[in-house]
Write a protein that holds these residues in place. Sequence first.
Motif, PDB file in Angstrom:
ATOM      1  N   HIS A  72      -8.828  -3.966   2.624  1.00 59.07           N
ATOM      2  CA  HIS A  72      -8.582  -2.993   1.702  1.00 59.07           C
ATOM      3  C   HIS A  72      -9.715  -3.140   0.791  1.00 59.07           C
ATOM      4  O   HIS A  72      -9.739  -3.763  -0.083  1.00 59.07           O
ATOM      5  N   HIS A  81     -13.423  -0.595  -1.265  1.00 49.99           N
ATOM      6  CA  HIS A  81     -13.954   0.819  -1.641  1.00 49.99           C
ATOM      7  C   HIS A  81     -15.228   0.616  -1.777  1.00 49.99           C
ATOM      8  O   HIS A  81     -15.708  -0.248  -2.537  1.00 49.99           O
ATOM      9  N   GLU A  88      -5.524   4.699   2.045  1.00 50.82           N
ATOM     10  CA  GLU A  88      -4.165   4.045   1.528  1.00 50.82           C
ATOM     11  C   GLU A  88      -3.254   5.425   1.044  1.00 50.82           C
ATOM     12  O   GLU A  88      -3.862   6.251   0.164  1.00 50.82           O
ATOM     13  N   HIS A 112      -1.369  -4.311  -2.480  1.00 53.39           N
ATOM     14  CA  HIS A 112      -1.053  -4.683  -3.898  1.00 53.39           C
ATOM     15  C   HIS A 112       0.110  -5.297  -4.296  1.00 53.39           C
ATOM     16  O   HIS A 112       0.612  -5.217  -5.290  1.00 53.39           O
ATOM     17  N   ASP A 157      -9.994  -5.255  -2.803  1.00 55.35           N
ATOM     18  CA  ASP A 157      -9.709  -3.739  -3.326  1.00 55.35           C
ATOM     19  C   ASP A 157     -10.635  -3.633  -4.418  1.00 55.35           C
ATOM     20  O   ASP A 157     -10.273  -3.210  -5.632  1.00 55.35           O
TER      21      ASP A 157
HETATM   22 ZN   LIG Z   1      -7.329   0.916  -2.798  1.00 56.61          ZN
END
Ligand SMILES: [Zn+2]
Length: 353
Positions: free
Chosen positions: A32, A34, A173, A234, A302
């Motif tokens: 996960h 970006h 997501e 998360h 993340d």
């Molecule tokens: Zn994310």
Amino acid sequence: MNANPGQTPGQGKIQTVLGPIEPAALGPTLMHEHLLIDLTPPPSLLAGGPAQQEAEITLCNCWGISNGQKSYLKNYQLDQIDVAAEEVRDMMAAGGRAIVDLTNGGLKPDPLGLVQIAQRTGAYIVMGCGHYVQAYQDPANHGRSADSFAAEMVGQLTRGAWGTDIRAGIIGEIGCQSPWTDVEKRVMRGALIAQSETGAAINVHPGRHPDQPAEIVSFIAAAGHGVGRVIISHVDRTIFDDDRLLRLADSGCVIEFDLFGWEQSYYPMSSEIDMPNDGARLRMVKLLVARGYRDQVLMSQDICTRTRLGRYGGHGYQHMFANIAPRMLHRGFSQADVDAILVDNPRRLLTIG
Ligand SMILES: [Zn+2]
């Protein structure tokens, strides 16, 4: 260009932005992240409007920006392909091999940018699809049906996403807020249909209420779908007690601790949440492993702000492999545990099937 010449949906393969690969090739993976994103808060989430902006990130303001003392809206924009490629090279030097980029609808997905990063670095990059939380979505989405979202996601997985022929390799997501909105539920129903049709895993961004992961799992089960290929992201900013954590694990979903590297308690999205540090994250992961849930655990970082990149004073994508994996061995995890969480579970979940 055609990144996926003549391929049919790759059952038994992992779909990267450069085409399908054999699952055995994947290697240590961040599930996960970006690489390219625009997470600038929409006006509805910017209470009081933007404050005085810093001109750029410097040694003297990066702590203040990360801790809410100073404002720098560009911190929420990862749009520099050169920087992303250098950060990915650092990750590979530390032992990482693959990154899942879950930038999707509402967050400015850039498939051609991901292709460039993959080509320049040799990393395997898998792209998500579908839509993030409603607050970030195009208002044109609000009247759409679950079937419309499903058809869009199936197309993104089998033909190409966001106006390109680059295919997504995972769903998500998928954005949920708490309270969970109607359009977000329709996107989720669409994701379930797309999973049934393609065999791709789903990654879910839950709202910040500690009971929302359970609400989402119940919703999916009530729709008649299994949750074994549903990843709840998360968890480290959502669930803070062992009972809730173990109950969620018992449901059979995949539990993702994906904010590794975030070491300060300050959390800009909610003043009610004290973020844990990496030590506290590892304690929760260890509990799940000890109770037999190792195959349901993922770990990632993340990264979605500049100050978390190495070039802006942060830890970068390399942190998991340079620092956390070795630390796990000193915290009573076996090498098999580390490999299960960073290699085997990602491989199983990313394999289309
Ligand atoms: Zn994310």
